[in-house]
Design a protein around this motif. Structure first.
Motif, PDB file in Angstrom:
ATOM      1  N   ALA A 115      -1.610  -2.236  -9.838  1.00 29.72           N
ATOM      2  CA  ALA A 115      -1.690  -0.845 -10.627  1.00 29.72           C
ATOM      3  C   ALA A 115      -2.770  -0.105  -9.597  1.00 29.72           C
ATOM      4  N   VAL A 116      -3.803  -0.913  -9.204  1.00 27.20           N
ATOM      5  CA  VAL A 116      -4.720   0.029  -8.249  1.00 27.20           C
ATOM      6  C   VAL A 116      -4.026   0.445  -6.957  1.00 27.20           C
ATOM      7  N   PHE A 117      -3.012  -0.591  -6.537  1.00 22.24           N
ATOM      8  CA  PHE A 117      -2.520  -0.324  -5.233  1.00 22.24           C
ATOM      9  C   PHE A 117      -1.515   1.045  -5.464  1.00 22.24           C
ATOM     10  N   GLU A 118      -0.766   1.017  -6.533  1.00 20.09           N
ATOM     11  CA  GLU A 118      -0.065   2.200  -6.794  1.00 20.09           C
ATOM     12  C   GLU A 118      -1.036   3.401  -7.041  1.00 20.09           C
ATOM     13  N   HIS A 119      -2.294   3.403  -7.609  1.00 22.56           N
ATOM     14  CA  HIS A 119      -3.079   4.414  -7.821  1.00 22.56           C
ATOM     15  C   HIS A 119      -3.713   5.049  -6.525  1.00 22.56           C
ATOM     16  N   LEU A 120      -3.857   4.065  -5.742  1.00 20.78           N
ATOM     17  CA  LEU A 120      -4.445   4.567  -4.220  1.00 20.78           C
ATOM     18  C   LEU A 120      -3.235   5.033  -3.251  1.00 20.78           C
ATOM     19  N   ARG A 121      -2.007   4.621  -3.869  1.00 20.28           N
ATOM     20  CA  ARG A 121      -0.778   4.628  -2.876  1.00 20.28           C
ATOM     21  C   ARG A 121      -0.912   4.297  -1.458  1.00 20.28           C
ATOM     22  N   LEU A 122      -1.250   2.920  -1.672  1.00 19.80           N
ATOM     23  CA  LEU A 122      -1.646   2.184  -0.484  1.00 19.80           C
ATOM     24  C   LEU A 122      -0.284   1.872   0.388  1.00 19.80           C
ATOM     25  N   ASP A 123      -0.866   1.974   1.570  1.00 23.82           N
ATOM     26  CA  ASP A 123       0.275   1.940   2.666  1.00 23.82           C
ATOM     27  C   ASP A 123       0.638   0.386   3.122  1.00 23.82           C
ATOM     28  N   GLU A 124      -0.305  -0.422   3.137  1.00 24.16           N
ATOM     29  CA  GLU A 124      -0.241  -1.550   3.785  1.00 24.16           C
ATOM     30  C   GLU A 124      -1.413  -2.550   2.903  1.00 24.16           C
ATOM     31  N   ILE A 125      -1.031  -3.801   2.769  1.00 24.53           N
ATOM     32  CA  ILE A 125      -1.794  -4.959   2.058  1.00 24.53           C
ATOM     33  C   ILE A 125      -2.380  -5.577   3.296  1.00 24.53           C
ATOM     34  N   PRO A 126      -3.601  -5.723   3.641  1.00 24.91           N
ATOM     35  CA  PRO A 126      -4.226  -6.585   4.575  1.00 24.91           C
ATOM     36  C   PRO A 126      -3.610  -8.102   4.734  1.00 24.91           C
ATOM     37  N   GLY A 136       4.386   2.203   0.522  1.00 21.59           N
ATOM     38  CA  GLY A 136       4.295   1.314   1.821  1.00 21.59           C
ATOM     39  C   GLY A 136       4.097  -0.140   1.441  1.00 21.59           C
ATOM     40  N   PHE A 137       3.257  -0.347   0.578  1.00 23.80           N
ATOM     41  CA  PHE A 137       2.925  -1.998   0.478  1.00 23.80           C
ATOM     42  C   PHE A 137       4.088  -2.607  -0.239  1.00 23.80           C
ATOM     43  N   GLU A 138       4.941  -1.718  -0.999  1.00 26.34           N
ATOM     44  CA  GLU A 138       5.967  -2.682  -1.600  1.00 26.34           C
ATOM     45  C   GLU A 138       7.125  -2.921  -0.494  1.00 26.34           C
ATOM     46  N   ALA A 139       7.364  -2.036   0.458  1.00 28.12           N
ATOM     47  CA  ALA A 139       8.326  -2.241   1.580  1.00 28.12           C
ATOM     48  C   ALA A 139       7.807  -3.433   2.258  1.00 28.12           C
ATOM     49  N   GLN A 140       6.513  -3.546   2.640  1.00 29.54           N
ATOM     50  CA  GLN A 140       5.668  -4.539   3.315  1.00 29.54           C
ATOM     51  C   GLN A 140       5.988  -5.896   2.632  1.00 29.54           C
ATOM     52  N   VAL A 141       5.580  -6.145   1.349  1.00 30.12           N
ATOM     53  CA  VAL A 141       5.906  -7.426   0.722  1.00 30.12           C
ATOM     54  C   VAL A 141       7.582  -7.901   0.504  1.00 30.12           C
ATOM     55  N   MET A 142       8.296  -7.013   0.443  1.00 26.52           N
ATOM     56  CA  MET A 142       9.658  -7.024   0.610  1.00 26.52           C
ATOM     57  C   MET A 142      10.032  -7.716   1.794  1.00 26.52           C
ATOM     58  N   ASP A 143       9.564  -7.301   2.906  1.00 23.64           N
ATOM     59  CA  ASP A 143       9.832  -7.640   4.038  1.00 23.64           C
ATOM     60  C   ASP A 143       9.296  -9.055   4.554  1.00 23.64           C
ATOM     61  N   LYS A 144       8.088  -9.338   3.909  1.00 29.02           N
ATOM     62  CA  LYS A 144       7.421 -10.546   4.199  1.00 29.02           C
ATOM     63  C   LYS A 144       7.887 -11.833   3.398  1.00 29.02           C
ATOM     64  N   TYR A 145       8.015 -11.487   1.848  1.00 29.14           N
ATOM     65  CA  TYR A 145       8.252 -12.606   1.006  1.00 29.14           C
ATOM     66  C   TYR A 145       9.689 -12.948   1.007  1.00 29.14           C
ATOM     67  N   THR A 146       9.647 -14.245   0.392  1.00 33.41           N
ATOM     68  CA  THR A 146      11.046 -14.494   0.074  1.00 33.41           C
ATOM     69  C   THR A 146      11.506 -13.724  -1.048  1.00 33.41           C
ATOM     70  N   ARG A 147      13.051 -13.973  -1.405  1.00 31.23           N
ATOM     71  CA  ARG A 147      13.551 -13.178  -2.484  1.00 31.23           C
ATOM     72  C   ARG A 147      13.084 -13.493  -3.758  1.00 31.23           C
ATOM     73  N   ALA A 148      12.743 -15.040  -3.937  1.00 31.15           N
ATOM     74  CA  ALA A 148      12.144 -15.232  -5.115  1.00 31.15           C
ATOM     75  C   ALA A 148      10.667 -14.996  -5.301  1.00 31.15           C
ATOM     76  N   VAL A 149      10.010 -14.731  -4.289  1.00 30.70           N
ATOM     77  CA  VAL A 149       8.653 -14.357  -4.616  1.00 30.70           C
ATOM     78  C   VAL A 149       8.486 -12.882  -4.596  1.00 30.70           C
ATOM     79  N   TYR A 150       9.341 -12.250  -3.857  1.00 32.57           N
ATOM     80  CA  TYR A 150       9.259 -10.672  -4.093  1.00 32.57           C
ATOM     81  C   TYR A 150       9.813 -10.338  -5.469  1.00 32.57           C
ATOM     82  N   SER A 151      10.846 -10.923  -5.959  1.00 29.66           N
ATOM     83  CA  SER A 151      10.978 -10.715  -7.749  1.00 29.66           C
ATOM     84  C   SER A 151       9.834 -10.927  -8.361  1.00 29.66           C
ATOM     85  N   VAL A 152       8.928 -12.025  -8.289  1.00 30.29           N
ATOM     86  CA  VAL A 152       7.807 -11.958  -9.085  1.00 30.29           C
ATOM     87  C   VAL A 152       6.900 -10.777  -8.934  1.00 30.29           C
ATOM     88  N   PHE A 153       6.812 -10.562  -7.804  1.00 31.98           N
ATOM     89  CA  PHE A 153       5.933  -9.394  -7.349  1.00 31.98           C
ATOM     90  C   PHE A 153       6.535  -8.141  -8.142  1.00 31.98           C
TER      91      PHE A 153
END
Length: 267
Positions: A224-235, A137-154
């Motif tokens: 890496a911890v986000f994935e370990h926790l299977r985080l849905d959303e970043i604050p 979920g957190f990756e879908a969130q940052v993809m939706d929020k970030y610009t293409r360039a910043v999301y590529s870095v992420f």
């Protein structure tokens, strides 16, 4: 580093492996004490104690080594970029040392306009269709929020984060020790375990490497911890306005106000 490039080139010719090892020390997210230990080991290995360029680099270390700037917000700019980036941009395509003052002022305006156009083009490109690499979920969130360039870095950091191993601290279940699986035997400092605080209840995610505090983007260790926790959303306080697709929609609003959600108040 740029002003020392000529004497460094001479050293690199004398010691072919020096450049890679020096680069590794400069680019690795070290703590100040770790950087100093790594630097001293490098000096000792190649017997560079009396070399002027190395003496000067050491004397100026707190002005340009990222280990000493971890808690200073610099928005993805390195210590040298902060002072040199605009000079480079201006000199590359807008001004020369022979230009008169009125030409300089005009060209600076042209440079600013060109930067705005580039930002707008990036914002428009960010509206295209994109796909996440994972189903977190957190990756879908940052993809939706970030610009293409910043999301590529992420996304690149997310890819490299899979090379890290995680174990829970015995003292605190919200603390994690993160280390790279391919620990170097040559550099003792590369075996460092980074401590990551991940408190889902309070919405706190911090790493001792301080990359988020320095750039506003998360490091490999936290991802890496986000994935370990299977985080849905970043604050939301961790998603800086300056990196989002709507960052340029209100150009009259000062950037400092747009970034008030950086999250300095939760430390």
């Amino acid at each position: 580093m740029n002003k020392h490039k000529d004497p460094l080139k001479k050293l690199y010719k004398l010691f072919p492996d020096l450049k890679d090892q020096l680069t590794a020390i400069l680019n690795h997210p070290l703590m100040p004490s770790e950087f100093e230990d790594a630097w001293k080991a490098l000096i000792e290995k190649y017997n560079l104690h009396d070399i002027n360029v190395m003496i000067n680099l050491w004397a100026e270390r707190k002005l340009w080594i990222s280990a000493y700037w971890k808690e200073v917000f610099c928005a993805r700019m390195t210590s040298t970029q902060r002072s040199e980036s605009m000079n480079f941009v201006l000199k590359r395509g807008f001004v020369t040392e022979r230009d008169n003052l009125h030409i300089f002022a005009k060209q600076v305006n042209n440079c600013v306009q060109a930067r705005h156009e580039a930002e707008n083009a990036e914002a428009n490109a960010s509206t295209g269709t994109r796909k996440t690499v994972t189903r977190y979920g957190f990756e879908a969130q940052v993809m939706d929020k970030y610009t293409r360039a910043v999301y590529s870095v992420f996304r690149e950091r997310q890819y490299h984060s899979t090379a890290f191993r995680i174990k829970t601290s015995q003292d605190n279940p919200n603390n994690y020790l993160v280390h790279h699986y391919n620990q170097s035997k040559e550099f003792a400092w590369s075996r460092h375990e980074f401590q990551v605080l991940a408190d889902e209840a309070e919405g706190r995610y911090e790493c001792e490497c301080k990359l988020w505090e320095h750039t506003g983007l998360f490091c490999h260790h936290v991802i890496a911890v986000f994935e370990h926790l299977r985080l849905d959303e970043i604050p939301s306080k961790y998603i800086l306005q300056r990196y989002t697709k709507d960052a340029v929609t209100n150009p009259d609003k000062p950037q400092r106000l747009q970034d008030n959600n950086r999250g300095w108040d939760f430390n």
